[in-house]
Design a protein around this motif. Structure first.
Motif, short mmCIF file in Angstrom:
data_model
loop_
_atom_site.label_atom_id
_atom_site.label_comp_id
_atom_site.label_asym_id
_atom_site.label_seq_id
_atom_site.Cartn_x
_atom_site.Cartn_y
_atom_site.Cartn_z
N HIS A 123 0.83 -1.20 0.00
CA HIS A 123 0.00 0.00 0.00
C HIS A 123 0.87 1.26 0.00
O HIS A 123 1.80 1.39 0.80
CB HIS A 123 -0.91 0.02 1.23
CG HIS A 123 -2.04 -0.97 1.14
ND1 HIS A 123 -2.85 -1.28 2.21
CD2 HIS A 123 -2.49 -1.73 0.10
CE1 HIS A 123 -3.75 -2.18 1.85
NE2 HIS A 123 -3.55 -2.46 0.57
N ILE A 171 -3.82 5.34 0.88
CA ILE A 171 -5.11 4.86 1.36
C ILE A 171 -6.06 6.03 1.55
O ILE A 171 -5.64 7.18 1.76
CB ILE A 171 -4.98 4.06 2.69
CG1 ILE A 171 -4.54 4.98 3.83
CG2 ILE A 171 -4.03 2.88 2.51
CD1 ILE A 171 -4.64 4.34 5.21
N PHE A 191 -9.43 -1.18 -5.91
CA PHE A 191 -8.78 -1.11 -4.60
C PHE A 191 -9.54 -1.99 -3.61
O PHE A 191 -10.71 -2.32 -3.81
CB PHE A 191 -8.67 0.33 -4.08
CG PHE A 191 -9.94 1.15 -4.14
CD1 PHE A 191 -11.00 0.89 -3.29
CD2 PHE A 191 -10.05 2.22 -5.03
CE1 PHE A 191 -12.15 1.65 -3.32
CE2 PHE A 191 -11.20 2.99 -5.07
CZ PHE A 191 -12.25 2.70 -4.22
N ASP A 216 -4.94 2.54 -3.04
CA ASP A 216 -4.71 1.10 -2.88
C ASP A 216 -5.76 0.44 -2.00
O ASP A 216 -6.08 -0.74 -2.17
CB ASP A 216 -3.33 0.86 -2.27
CG ASP A 216 -2.20 1.34 -3.17
OD1 ASP A 216 -2.19 0.94 -4.35
OD2 ASP A 216 -1.35 2.11 -2.70
N ALA A 217 -6.29 1.19 -1.02
CA ALA A 217 -7.27 0.61 -0.10
C ALA A 217 -8.09 1.74 0.54
O ALA A 217 -7.60 2.86 0.71
CB ALA A 217 -6.60 -0.21 1.00
#
Length: 233
Positions: A76, A79, A182, A159-160
């Motif tokens: 990651h 975020i 993601f 990414d998340a």
């Protein structure tokens, strides 16, 4: 203490209120070396009214840390955390944890109006880029929130995503995560009694990703953090 975990607090009784069950509280701040923990809460009922009567040096019985935590993967780089109200208490430690591991953080903070926005300085201090959205100016409408998330992702791929405190955001994110590629997790807010999985007070149906069937899970024991694709509202 890891981001996303919680404690079960035994709330003081008063002449007005006699809370019996403990109240689950996510940690607002925790320092293991100093054995120090902060909780952020809104006074809404018997339990939190009891907590608001506490003064310096008063003792309170706490049980924890309990539950699982948010997962930050080694790959990651960026975020998004999106929360509303005291749900931001759950996300602030995650933002700081991510920043400590050189992960860029964008924080989307939602509230009724600007007077009720919480934690901007906490997120800014951790190095997060902060986006404020409110009901009063219409910026918290899901169409607007979706546009903001898409713009953030286009500028720097996400990414998340991690969320707590807004059912509308929890409903929005699975579709975006599937489309934009993601991953995501949601910390659920739920009434709990024991906090240990024994009383089954906090059972909720969760969706199996492969079979799409529903399975009952305990928020305190199996959560409170769940993959976005499992959450059913």
């Amino acid at each position: 203490m890891k981001p996303g975990q919680f404690f079960n607090l035994q709330c003081p009784q008063t002449e007005q209120d006699k809370p019996f069950f403990r109240r689950p509280m996510s940690t607002w701040f925790a320092n293991a070396e100093q054995a120090y923990v902060d909780f952020l809460y809104k006074v809404v009922g018997a339990g939190t009214r009891g907590l608001s009567t506490l003064r310096p040096q008063d003792a309170v019985n706490v049980l924890g840390p309990l539950g699982n935590c948010f997962t930050l993967q080694p790959g990651h780089r960026h975020i998004l955390v999106a929360g509303r109200g005291v749900g931001l208490a759950t996300l602030a430690p995650l933002a700081e944890h991510a920043a400590a591991h050189d992960v860029k953080v964008t924080a989307l903070l939602s509230a009724r109006d600007r007077e009720h926005l919480m934690s901007q300085q906490r997120f800014l201090t951790s190095g997060a880029a902060v986006i404020d959205v409110t009901d009063s100016d219409g910026s918290s409408a899901m169409a607007q929130v979706e546009q903001r998330i898409r713009a953030v992702h286009q500028q720097c791929p996400i990414d998340a995503v991690y969320t707590c405190g807004s059912s509308r955001v929890i409903q929005l994110l699975p579709r975006l995560s599937q489309e934009l590629g993601f991953s995501g997790e949601a910390a659920l807010e739920q009434q709990m009694a024991c906090g240990l999985g024994m009383c089954y007070c906090c059972v909720r149906p969760m969706r199996n990703k492969e079979s799409q069937t529903l399975t009952d899970k305990r928020v305190c024991y199996d959560g409170p953090v769940f993959p976005l694709h499992e959450v059913v509202l």
